[in-house]
Scaffold this motif. Sequence first.
Motif, PDB file in Angstrom:
ATOM      1  N   ALA A 293       0.824  -1.214   0.000  1.00 45.33           N
ATOM      2  CA  ALA A 293       0.000   0.000   0.000  1.00 45.33           C
ATOM      3  C   ALA A 293       0.854   1.258   0.000  1.00 45.33           C
ATOM      4  O   ALA A 293       0.451   2.292  -0.543  1.00 45.33           O
ATOM      5  CB  ALA A 293      -0.926  -0.010   1.210  1.00 45.33           C
ATOM      6  N   SER A 308      -9.381  -5.462   3.349  1.00 46.39           N
ATOM      7  CA  SER A 308     -10.364  -4.989   2.384  1.00 46.39           C
ATOM      8  C   SER A 308     -10.321  -3.477   2.222  1.00 46.39           C
ATOM      9  O   SER A 308     -10.983  -2.921   1.352  1.00 46.39           O
ATOM     10  CB  SER A 308     -11.766  -5.419   2.830  1.00 46.39           C
ATOM     11  OG  SER A 308     -12.055  -4.889   4.130  1.00 46.39           O
ATOM     12  N   SER A 309      -9.534  -2.813   3.043  1.00 44.59           N
ATOM     13  CA  SER A 309      -9.437  -1.352   3.006  1.00 44.59           C
ATOM     14  C   SER A 309      -8.435  -0.902   1.950  1.00 44.59           C
ATOM     15  O   SER A 309      -7.407  -1.561   1.718  1.00 44.59           O
ATOM     16  CB  SER A 309      -9.007  -0.829   4.378  1.00 44.59           C
ATOM     17  OG  SER A 309      -8.664   0.539   4.310  1.00 44.59           O
ATOM     18  N   ASN A 310      -8.718   0.239   1.323  1.00 43.42           N
ATOM     19  CA  ASN A 310      -7.775   0.819   0.368  1.00 43.42           C
ATOM     20  C   ASN A 310      -6.503   1.315   1.057  1.00 43.42           C
ATOM     21  O   ASN A 310      -5.488   1.544   0.399  1.00 43.42           O
ATOM     22  CB  ASN A 310      -8.430   1.982  -0.391  1.00 43.42           C
ATOM     23  CG  ASN A 310      -9.531   1.519  -1.320  1.00 43.42           C
ATOM     24  OD1 ASN A 310      -9.501   0.392  -1.805  1.00 43.42           O
ATOM     25  ND2 ASN A 310     -10.521   2.382  -1.546  1.00 43.42           N
ATOM     26  N   TYR A 311      -6.583   1.483   2.358  1.00 48.11           N
ATOM     27  CA  TYR A 311      -5.443   1.961   3.141  1.00 48.11           C
ATOM     28  C   TYR A 311      -4.436   0.845   3.373  1.00 48.11           C
ATOM     29  O   TYR A 311      -3.266   1.087   3.634  1.00 48.11           O
ATOM     30  CB  TYR A 311      -5.953   2.511   4.479  1.00 48.11           C
ATOM     31  CG  TYR A 311      -4.935   3.326   5.264  1.00 48.11           C
ATOM     32  CD1 TYR A 311      -4.573   4.605   4.857  1.00 48.11           C
ATOM     33  CD2 TYR A 311      -4.355   2.801   6.418  1.00 48.11           C
ATOM     34  CE1 TYR A 311      -3.662   5.358   5.586  1.00 48.11           C
ATOM     35  CE2 TYR A 311      -3.440   3.553   7.153  1.00 48.11           C
ATOM     36  CZ  TYR A 311      -3.105   4.823   6.730  1.00 48.11           C
ATOM     37  OH  TYR A 311      -2.190   5.571   7.458  1.00 48.11           O
TER      38      TYR A 311
END
Length: 397
Positions: A293, A308-311
Motif C-alpha cells: 500500500a 479490504s481497506s484501500n489503506y
Amino acid sequence: MYILQESLFSFEELQKLEFKERLPIFFSALDLRPYAKELRSHSPRGADGHCRQGILRALLAAPLENMDTFSGLHRRLDMDLRFRYQCGLRLDRKAPSIATLSRVFTELTNKGLAKRLFEDLVTRCKQEGIIDGSHVAMDSAAIHAYEKKQPKRKSELTGNANWGAKFDSFGNKVKWFGYKLHLAVDTASELPLALSVTPAHVNDGDLAPALMEQVAADAKVKFFVFDAGYDQLKNYEAARKLKAQAIIPMNLRNEKEPPAGITSNGTPCCSMGFAMTYWGVDGDHLKFRCPHATGKVDCPLGMAACSSSNYGMVLKVDTKSDLRRYSSPHRNTKRWQELYKERTSVERCNSRMKTYLTADAMHVWGIEKVITHQYLNAIVLLASALAMAQKYRKVAA
C-alpha cells in the motif's frame, strides 16, 4: 536568558586567548568563597596563612594550564608571579608548598567539595540557558592509574585501580590498568552533567541506570543516547522509568534470532514475509502499514489478501512489550539515526578532558582522590562555558 551559539564550545574559545587574559576571564565565573570557607584550617598548630581560596583557584587552574602534579603546580606558583597573583595568592611570601597543595586537595576530597561545586555549576549553566539537558549521551573512557600494578584478583579487593579492556573505535581490543570515567553529557552544549569513576573492570552498562537517575533528578530528559555496549534490558527499563527513551544500537554479537515475523530491528513482517512500513507513533504504540500500500514492494497478492481497506493492513506494536527491541522513534529511521549521531558529543567531551586537560594524567592514589581529580577537570569545562558566556554578554551590551 543567554544561549550559546550551536557548535560553539567555550573551552576552545578560552584556550585561544592569551595566558594573561585567560585566567582572569576563567575565574570571573567562579565564586569560590563558600567552598574556601570549608577548607580553612581550625588547628592552632602549623597555620601556614595561605589563602584557601587562592589555593583552590590554583588547583582549578592546574588542569586548565595542563599541570598534572602538585610539584609542577608549586613550581609554577613559585616561578610565575603573574600566575600566582591571578590565583589570588600573596606575592610577599613563598608559594604554597607541595605538602600544602596536597593537603588542601585531600580536604576537597574528604568534604566532597569538588562534587558540590560541579553540581552548582551545572545548575548555573542550566539557569543561563547554556545547558539544555533534554538529550543526554553517556559513555566511558579509560583512565590510567598512577598506582602500582597488581594482579586483577588482588585489585578487586581494594576497590581501586584494576585491569580493564574495551574495544576502540577501530575494533581493536585495548587493555589498561586504572579506572573508567563514566560521563553523562548534554548533547547540545557538549558539557558534562554527571560523572562517576569506577575500577577499570566494571561493565559500562552497570553504571548507566544510576547515572541516568542522577541526571534526570534535575532535568526533564527525553532521550538517553548510548553505544551498543549499553544494549542491556536494564538500561531501557531505567530510561522508561524516567519517562525517557534509550537510543541504543542492538548489539548483534550475542543476539539470538528475532521472534518469527519480526526483523532484527523490530519491524514486523506481513503475511507474505515483507517488512512492513513504519508509519509513526500513536502513544506507546508504533504504527506499521502494508508495504504494498505504501509502494515499498510489489506484492503479487496486492492488498486484498490482507485487508479490504484501500489503506491496507495496519499493525500497531506496543513498545512496552519489548523495550529493548522496540524504540520510539522506530529503530533505524531517519529520526532515530539523527538522535544516535548526537552520541559523538560525549566522545568529544571525553577527548577534551583527556587531551587538553589532565583527566588521564593522574598522580593521585585511590579512587576517592581520582574522583576529585576528575571533578576538577569537569569543573574547568563548565566554568569555561560560563566565563565565555559572560564575556559575550559584555561585548553585546
